[in-house]
Design a protein around this motif. Structure first.
Motif, PDB file in Angstrom:
ATOM      1  N   PHE A  15       0.805  -1.225   0.000  1.00 19.87           N
ATOM      2  CA  PHE A  15       0.000   0.000   0.000  1.00 19.87           C
ATOM      3  C   PHE A  15       0.839   1.277   0.000  1.00 19.87           C
ATOM      4  N   GLY A  16       2.037   1.173   0.333  1.00 19.28           N
ATOM      5  CA  GLY A  16       2.908   2.332   0.306  1.00 19.28           C
ATOM      6  C   GLY A  16       2.982   3.007   1.674  1.00 19.28           C
ATOM      7  N   GLU A  17       4.006   3.868   1.782  1.00 25.38           N
ATOM      8  CA  GLU A  17       4.294   4.548   3.043  1.00 25.38           C
ATOM      9  C   GLU A  17       3.182   5.534   3.407  1.00 25.38           C
ATOM     10  N   GLN A  18       2.686   6.279   2.445  1.00 23.78           N
ATOM     11  CA  GLN A  18       1.697   7.316   2.703  1.00 23.78           C
ATOM     12  C   GLN A  18       0.369   6.717   3.163  1.00 23.78           C
ATOM     13  N   VAL A  19      -0.122   5.697   2.500  1.00 27.22           N
ATOM     14  CA  VAL A  19      -1.392   5.075   2.864  1.00 27.22           C
ATOM     15  C   VAL A  19      -1.275   4.406   4.223  1.00 27.22           C
ATOM     16  N   THR A  20      -0.166   3.761   4.458  1.00 29.39           N
ATOM     17  CA  THR A  20       0.035   3.081   5.730  1.00 29.39           C
ATOM     18  C   THR A  20       0.081   4.095   6.868  1.00 29.39           C
ATOM     19  N   ASP A  25      -2.533   6.958  11.428  1.00 25.69           N
ATOM     20  CA  ASP A  25      -3.137   8.180  11.970  1.00 25.69           C
ATOM     21  C   ASP A  25      -4.619   7.965  12.254  1.00 25.69           C
ATOM     22  N   TRP A  26      -5.305   7.273  11.322  1.00 26.81           N
ATOM     23  CA  TRP A  26      -6.731   7.003  11.516  1.00 26.81           C
ATOM     24  C   TRP A  26      -6.952   6.142  12.764  1.00 26.81           C
ATOM     25  N   PHE A  27      -6.100   5.114  12.946  1.00 23.46           N
ATOM     26  CA  PHE A  27      -6.185   4.284  14.166  1.00 23.46           C
ATOM     27  C   PHE A  27      -5.991   5.133  15.423  1.00 23.46           C
ATOM     28  N   ASN A  28      -5.026   6.055  15.355  1.00 28.32           N
ATOM     29  CA  ASN A  28      -4.770   6.925  16.510  1.00 28.32           C
ATOM     30  C   ASN A  28      -5.960   7.844  16.793  1.00 28.32           C
ATOM     31  N   GLN A  29      -6.592   8.367  15.745  1.00 29.98           N
ATOM     32  CA  GLN A  29      -7.775   9.209  15.929  1.00 29.98           C
ATOM     33  C   GLN A  29      -8.929   8.408  16.528  1.00 29.98           C
ATOM     34  N   VAL A  30      -9.136   7.198  15.997  1.00 28.33           N
ATOM     35  CA  VAL A  30     -10.204   6.343  16.533  1.00 28.33           C
ATOM     36  C   VAL A  30      -9.925   6.034  17.998  1.00 28.33           C
ATOM     37  N   ASP A  31      -8.680   5.748  18.315  1.00 26.12           N
ATOM     38  CA  ASP A  31      -8.311   5.456  19.703  1.00 26.12           C
ATOM     39  C   ASP A  31      -8.557   6.674  20.600  1.00 26.12           C
ATOM     40  N   ALA A  32      -8.164   7.848  20.139  1.00 26.11           N
ATOM     41  CA  ALA A  32      -8.379   9.064  20.926  1.00 26.11           C
ATOM     42  C   ALA A  32      -9.872   9.327  21.103  1.00 26.11           C
TER      43      ALA A  32
END
Length: 139
Positions: A15-20, A25-32
């Motif tokens: 998937f590449g560095e940017q998508v990963t 970041d999305w996981f971190n936002q969901v966690d927050a």
């Protein structure tokens, strides 16, 4: 504290560095978001618990106040009954002592009369023979 996401090298390669990084970041936002929601939920639950605790404490305090007032009323009634009974006993004792006192006065008056009469008999029994002996000696 952000989630430490460990993704495989294949994931980065495919998937590449940017998508990963966006996924991390999305996981971190969901966690927050979940942590924030959980914190809010815990605060709401604590506020409800605190309100219920205060309400139950107030009910318990009111119940104890009512019971103590009932107990105080009960003891006051018993003490007034006891005071009345003590008053009745005092009246009976005073009446009994009055009767005894008047009986003693009567008995003493009777005794005084008897003693006076006996003293007169003793005096008369002593004086008349003495007068008789004196008359006999003078003749």
């Amino acid at each position: 504290m952000p989630v430490t996401v460990r993704l495989s090298q294949q994931f980065y390669d495919r998937f590449g560095e940017q998508v990963t990084n966006e996924l991390v970041d999305w996981f971190n936002q969901v966690d927050a978001t979940y942590k924030s929601d959980l914190r809010e939920l815990n605060e709401q639950n604590f506020q409800r618990f605190d309100a219920k605790l205060e309400q139950r404490w107030a009910q318990l305090e009111a119940r104890w106040d009512r019971r103590l007032a009932e107990l105080e009323t009960k003891w006051e009634r018993r003490f007034s009954e006891l005071r009345l009974e003590i008053g009745r006993l005092e009246n009976r004792m005073e009446s009994g002592f009055r009767d005894i006192r008047s009986g003693v006065h009567t008995d003493l008056a009777v005794l005084d009369a008897k003693l006076t009469k006996r003293m007169f008999y003793f005096w008369a029994g002593t004086v008349f023979p003495l007068i008789g002996v004196m008359i006999a000696l003078m003749r």
